[in-house]
Design a protein around this motif. Structure first.
Motif, PDB file in Angstrom:
ATOM      1  N   ALA A 262     -50.065 -86.114 -87.435  1.00 38.48           N
ATOM      2  CA  ALA A 262     -48.859 -85.619 -88.108  1.00 38.48           C
ATOM      3  C   ALA A 262     -49.115 -84.236 -88.706  1.00 38.48           C
ATOM      4  O   ALA A 262     -48.298 -83.319 -88.567  1.00 38.48           O
ATOM      5  N   ALA A 263     -50.288 -84.074 -89.344  1.00 38.01           N
ATOM      6  CA  ALA A 263     -50.606 -82.788 -89.961  1.00 38.01           C
ATOM      7  C   ALA A 263     -50.724 -81.689 -88.909  1.00 38.01           C
ATOM      8  O   ALA A 263     -50.202 -80.578 -89.077  1.00 38.01           O
TER       9      ALA A 263
ATOM     10  N   ALA B 140     -48.641 -82.423-100.065  1.00 37.25           N
ATOM     11  CA  ALA B 140     -47.650 -83.429 -99.719  1.00 37.25           C
ATOM     12  C   ALA B 140     -48.158 -84.290 -98.576  1.00 37.25           C
ATOM     13  O   ALA B 140     -48.864 -83.802 -97.705  1.00 37.25           O
TER      14      ALA B 140
ATOM     15  N   ALA C  29     -43.929 -81.942 -96.700  1.00 41.09           N
ATOM     16  CA  ALA C  29     -45.189 -81.431 -96.152  1.00 41.09           C
ATOM     17  C   ALA C  29     -44.908 -80.311 -95.159  1.00 41.09           C
ATOM     18  O   ALA C  29     -45.636 -79.316 -95.090  1.00 41.09           O
TER      19      ALA C  29
ATOM     20  N   LEU D 240     -47.297 -80.625 -87.622  1.00 38.61           N
ATOM     21  CA  LEU D 240     -46.582 -79.750 -88.549  1.00 38.61           C
ATOM     22  C   LEU D 240     -47.103 -78.317 -88.457  1.00 38.61           C
ATOM     23  O   LEU D 240     -46.337 -77.359 -88.554  1.00 38.61           O
TER      24      LEU D 240
ATOM     25  N   GLN E 170     -56.357 -78.962 -95.442  1.00 39.33           N
ATOM     26  CA  GLN E 170     -55.051 -79.053 -96.098  1.00 39.33           C
ATOM     27  C   GLN E 170     -55.330 -79.047 -97.583  1.00 39.33           C
ATOM     28  O   GLN E 170     -56.011 -79.906 -98.120  1.00 39.33           O
TER      29      GLN E 170
ATOM     30  N   ALA F  74     -55.782 -89.747 -86.423  1.00 36.25           N
ATOM     31  CA  ALA F  74     -55.233 -90.006 -87.756  1.00 36.25           C
ATOM     32  C   ALA F  74     -54.511 -88.788 -88.325  1.00 36.25           C
ATOM     33  O   ALA F  74     -53.586 -88.919 -89.109  1.00 36.25           O
TER      34      ALA F  74
ATOM     35  N   VAL G 154     -44.058 -89.631 -94.271  1.00 36.16           N
ATOM     36  CA  VAL G 154     -43.325 -90.222 -95.396  1.00 36.16           C
ATOM     37  C   VAL G 154     -42.373 -91.269 -94.833  1.00 36.16           C
ATOM     38  O   VAL G 154     -41.512 -90.949 -94.027  1.00 36.16           O
TER      39      VAL G 154
ATOM     40  N   SER H 181     -60.877 -87.586 -90.702  1.00 28.62           N
ATOM     41  CA  SER H 181     -60.685 -86.655 -91.813  1.00 28.62           C
ATOM     42  C   SER H 181     -61.464 -87.127 -93.040  1.00 28.62           C
ATOM     43  O   SER H 181     -61.800 -88.301 -93.165  1.00 28.62           O
TER      44      SER H 181
ATOM     45  N   GLU I 241     -40.603 -91.350 -90.318  1.00 19.86           N
ATOM     46  CA  GLU I 241     -41.758 -90.890 -91.084  1.00 19.86           C
ATOM     47  C   GLU I 241     -41.905 -89.376 -91.101  1.00 19.86           C
ATOM     48  O   GLU I 241     -42.930 -88.868 -91.487  1.00 19.86           O
ATOM     49  N   MET I 242     -40.864 -88.647 -90.688  1.00 14.00           N
ATOM     50  CA  MET I 242     -40.964 -87.188 -90.737  1.00 14.00           C
ATOM     51  C   MET I 242     -41.026 -86.730 -92.192  1.00 14.00           C
ATOM     52  O   MET I 242     -40.203 -87.118 -93.007  1.00 14.00           O
ATOM     53  N   ALA I 243     -42.030 -85.929 -92.505  1.00 12.38           N
ATOM     54  CA  ALA I 243     -42.238 -85.501 -93.884  1.00 12.38           C
ATOM     55  C   ALA I 243     -41.697 -84.089 -94.078  1.00 12.38           C
ATOM     56  O   ALA I 243     -42.350 -83.122 -93.690  1.00 12.38           O
ATOM     57  N   GLY I 244     -40.511 -83.989 -94.643  1.00  7.44           N
ATOM     58  CA  GLY I 244     -39.894 -82.680 -94.841  1.00  7.44           C
ATOM     59  C   GLY I 244     -40.658 -81.828 -95.840  1.00  7.44           C
ATOM     60  O   GLY I 244     -40.813 -80.619 -95.666  1.00  7.44           O
TER      61      GLY I 244
END
Lengths: 219, 569
Positions: A64-65, B467, A97, A68, A214, A61, B471, A180, A92-95
């Motif tokens: 993604a974190a 954040a 974050a 990054l 985080q 889960a 997204v 998490s 879904e790329m989180a700019g």
């Protein structure tokens, strides 16, 4: 006595010179090929970082974190990273974050709308220039393509980060991010403030555990 | 007859320049614009400014360099167009063909400006004036009533000829001839800005040197000592010589970059793609030799054996991108051009005779493409010692950046321009709004500001940190349900009709689940002053429980009664 320059056609002497040059070349130690990751994940990695030229898979889960975090380690030392998004999945790329965990956005290329047929070619091109390429895997990727990408990453000394399941070939590091726990939010009140993400890292059979926090930025 | 001394550093040249070229080519592309005011705008930093404006717009007070918004205010009904270098360059090929009927050795400098050495043609046509008149005649069928926009200048050297062409606007016949050997007197009164080097010009003005004459009078060793090698070149230009380094080298023969196109290519983008790779290779090989390229010949062959050839010149050395762009313009011109006979002046007896002779030999066209391209060749005609960039000792960052640029450019060719780029932070409320995606190669400028007087602006209603790490763009469909399984509703006053109890969406693990914690709604009344782009939405932070993954935190919005999954934390 003046030394005469080596004649151009003297192939044997040239070959000897090449051998001498190779012997005298500086030796690269294994730890010099490590890309240091200075977050909680890095502490759990062998040599506090990722070995260049290897494939890393991340699932769970919190994948993604965790991705990054690794990207921030690459771009922070002035090297380039890339994120590949498949056309078959939502973008879904989180700019934001990414910027919060310290990714230098100007050195993080985003490649979108990659179809599954073009995926191997795109990844292979990116591995040529980037130190790290993060991507999801299309469902029908062939074993031969995956093997080719592994070789490519090793040749170019780049790290291929495979996010999510579906990587058919072997990987030198498997990271499972999750489960998490979120703190700060209550039923009808509060705000998301802090995440505690458990991470399990399988490195050559040995499994290490870590926690990635985080936290909300001040202000 | 006086003997004219031929100075190799300033060969007698003719420069043809079409004023308002962009306007003219736009009219050709879109004839309906002839009766309308319009302006061509380009982005400079974060501002959009007018680059060229049609006569109707100019008469309404639009000025080149003005901001787009101001132009729209001054001239109602003005049409704003984006600057498109490809179209501008493609139409210029017609001009080049018209002038080519007179002389073969054309050099294109930029769309709207070309030059050629006049020694042969001037003798053939009977002098500089006769030649310049011929050029005007050749352009008449193309330019029609706008013939006065064609400026012709003849002088010693390309640089002086260019200035003479600009100066010809004051003459009735739009021709300006600088007699041989008169360059110095002609140049003396020009301002130093005419050198085309703005920082140097500003410095010279501050030093009290305002005209080219003043600058040319300085002793060359002092200029070299104070302004360096580049300054010395500008000094030579002020004296009337061309911008060429003294030690002009002859290009090595094996530098010709040649590529056979199999299967033959009819589409510009495919040919341009090959050309880009060729330009990269050519310049990297020149770079290895420490050379830069100032003049390149683009050659192509079609499957019917026709040979096409055009020379492009660039002051200073061509970069890979600039070279590829010129090749693309040229291919565009060739593949999109119409028959050459239409471009030949029917009053030109010689040209007609030539055509009939060619027709007798079975050759109906001299320069037209009747088939697909099978061969593409780039020949560096003039190379100069490259100023080059010193890379780090081990290749270093610069080499890596260059490699990245090349790879991303290649991927853009494969996937499309908008598929490759970087993010940049900007002002906004939701995580999606707070970044913008900029295609690779564009200036990294946010659309909405984040900084004002060095302080970061926090937008009211901004979703608080941390954040979310995924997204969705665009947000995904979701269902936010209350305890009886009905969709949650938010009233106009921002009150929910029940507490959320379950969230379902395809992107959530196991498709969603029970809501354990939540907060909200926060109301966003976005752009309420503009009815078309106004949006009202309510945001929630929601945590659901999942057996395997623990807590899954999401950002959910409700807009027009529909729930959307904006992001997963």
């Amino acid at each position: 006595m003046p030394v005469s320059p080596l004649p151009r056609r003297d192939a044997a002497s040239r070959a000897n010179l090449n051998i001498a040059g190779r012997l005298a070349a500086p030796v690269t130690m294994a730890h010099e090929r490590v890309m240091t990751v200075d977050s909680q994940i890095g502490a759990a990695l062998h040599g506090n970082g990722l070995r260049r030229g290897t494939v890393v898979t991340i699932d769970g889960a919190g994948s993604a974190a965790a991705t990054l975090e690794l990207l921030s380690a690459t771009t922070r030392i002035g090297e380039w990273g890339a994120v590949v998004e498949l056309s078959s999945r939502p973008r879904e790329m989180a700019g934001l974050a990414a910027a919060e965990v310290g990714v230098s956005l100007e050195r993080c290329a985003i490649v979108r709308d990659v179809s599954s047929e073009r995926w191997p070619a795109v990844i292979s091109a990116l591995l040529e220039a980037m130190s790290m390429v993060a991507t999801a895997v299309p469902s029908n990727v062939r074993m031969a393509d995956a093997r080719r990408l592994i070789t490519r990453a090793r040749e170019r000394q780049a790290v291929l980060v495979v996010v999510g399941a579906g990587w058919p070939a072997e990987a030198s590091l498997r990271i499972n991010a999750g489960p998490s726990r979120w703190h700060g939010l209550e039923f009808g009140d509060g705000l998301l403030a802090y995440r505690d993400l458990s991470i399990a890292i399988a490195d050559k059979g040995a499994v290490r555990h870590a926690h990635l926090g985080q936290r909300a930025l001040a202000g | 007859m006086t003997r004219v001394l031929i100075d190799e550093r300033a060969p007698r040249s003719c420069c043809v320049r079409i004023a308002n070229w962009e306007i003219l080519s736009t009219w050709w592309e879109r004839p309906e614009l002839q009766t309308k005011p319009f302006a061509i705008c380009e982005r400079v930093g974060s501002r959009v400014v007018v680059r060229a404006a049609s006569p109707l717009a100019l008469s309404d007070g639009v000025v080149v360099g003005m901001r787009k918004r101001e132009a729209e205010a001054r001239c109602s009904g003005i049409e704003i167009l984006d600057s498109d270098p490809t179209i501008i360059a493609r139409d210029f090929e017609k001009m080049a063909r018209a002038v080519e009927a007179l002389t073969p050795r054309l050099e294109l400098e930029e769309p709207g400006k070309l030059s050629f050495p006049t020694l042969g043609p001037a003798r053939y046509f009977g002098g500089d004036v006769a030649l310049a008149t011929r050029v005007h005649e050749a352009l008449t069928p193309l330019l029609g009533e706008h013939l006065s926009w064609a400026r012709v200048g003849v002088a010693d050297g390309r640089y002086v000829a260019g200035l003479a062409a600009r100066e010809s606007r004051n003459n009735e016949n739009r021709i300006f001839i600088v007699p041989p050997g008169d360059s110095a007197t002609f140049l003396a009164s020009f301002p130093v800005a005419a050198l085309g080097d703005l920082p140097l010009a500003e410095l010279l003005i501050r030093l009290g040197i305002r005209t080219l004459g003043d600058f040319a009078n300085l002793p060359a060793p002092d200029v070299l000592a104070r302004f360096g090698r580049d300054g010395l070149r500008r000094h030579e230009m002020a004296k009337g010589f061309d911008y060429l380094p003294a030690d002009l080298s002859v290009p090595p023969l094996d530098l010709v970059e040649c590529s056979e196109l199999d299967p033959p290519v009819t589409r510009v983008d495919v040919a341009a793609f090959t050309a880009k790779a060729m330009a990269d290779r050519l310049l990297s090989r020149l770079g290895e030799l420490g050379l830069g390229c100032t003049r390149v010949r683009v050659e192509a062959e079609t499957e019917h054996g026709e040979q096409l050839c055009r020379v492009w010149r660039h002051e200073g050395a061509l970069t890979s991108a600039a070279l590829a762009e010129r090749v693309r313009w040229q291919l565009d011109g060739w593949l999109a051009a119409n028959s050459p006979s239409a471009n030949i002046n029917i009053h030109d007896e010689r040209a007609l005779q030539d055509l009939s002779v060619l027709a007798e030999c079975g050759l109906t066209g001299t320069d037209t493409t009747t088939g697909a391209l099978v061969l593409l060749r780039l020949v560096p005609e003039e190379v100069v010692p490259g100023s080059g960039r010193q890379l780090g000792f081990w290749g270093g960052d610069a080499a890596a950046d260059e490699r990245v640029d090349r790879v991303l450019g290649r991927l853009q060719g494969m996937l499309g321009l908008d598929s490759v780029g970087t993010f940049v932070l900007q002002g906004g409320r939701t995580p999606l709004e707070r970044v913008t995606f900029l295609p690779w190669g564009e200036a990294r400028e946010p659309q909405r500001v984040t900084q004002s007087n060095d302080t970061t602006v926090v937008w009211p209603g901004q979703v608080p940190s941390p954040a979310p790490t995924r997204v969705f763009d665009p947000p995904r469909q979701a269902e936010l349900l209350d305890h009886v399984g009905a969709s949650l509703r938010v009233s106009g006053r921002g009150e929910i009709n029940a507490e959320p109890s379950a969230l379902h969406a395809k992107e959530l693990p196991d498709g969603g689940g029970q809501v354990t914690n939540w907060c909200g709604p926060w109301l966003h009344d976005v752009r309420w002053w503009d009815r078309r782009s106004a949006r009202r939405r309510a945001l929630f932070q929601i945590v659901i429980k999942n057996a395997a993954d623990g807590d899954v935190a999401c950002l959910v919005s409700i807009e027009r009664g529909r729930a959307k999954l904006d992001a997963i934390y």
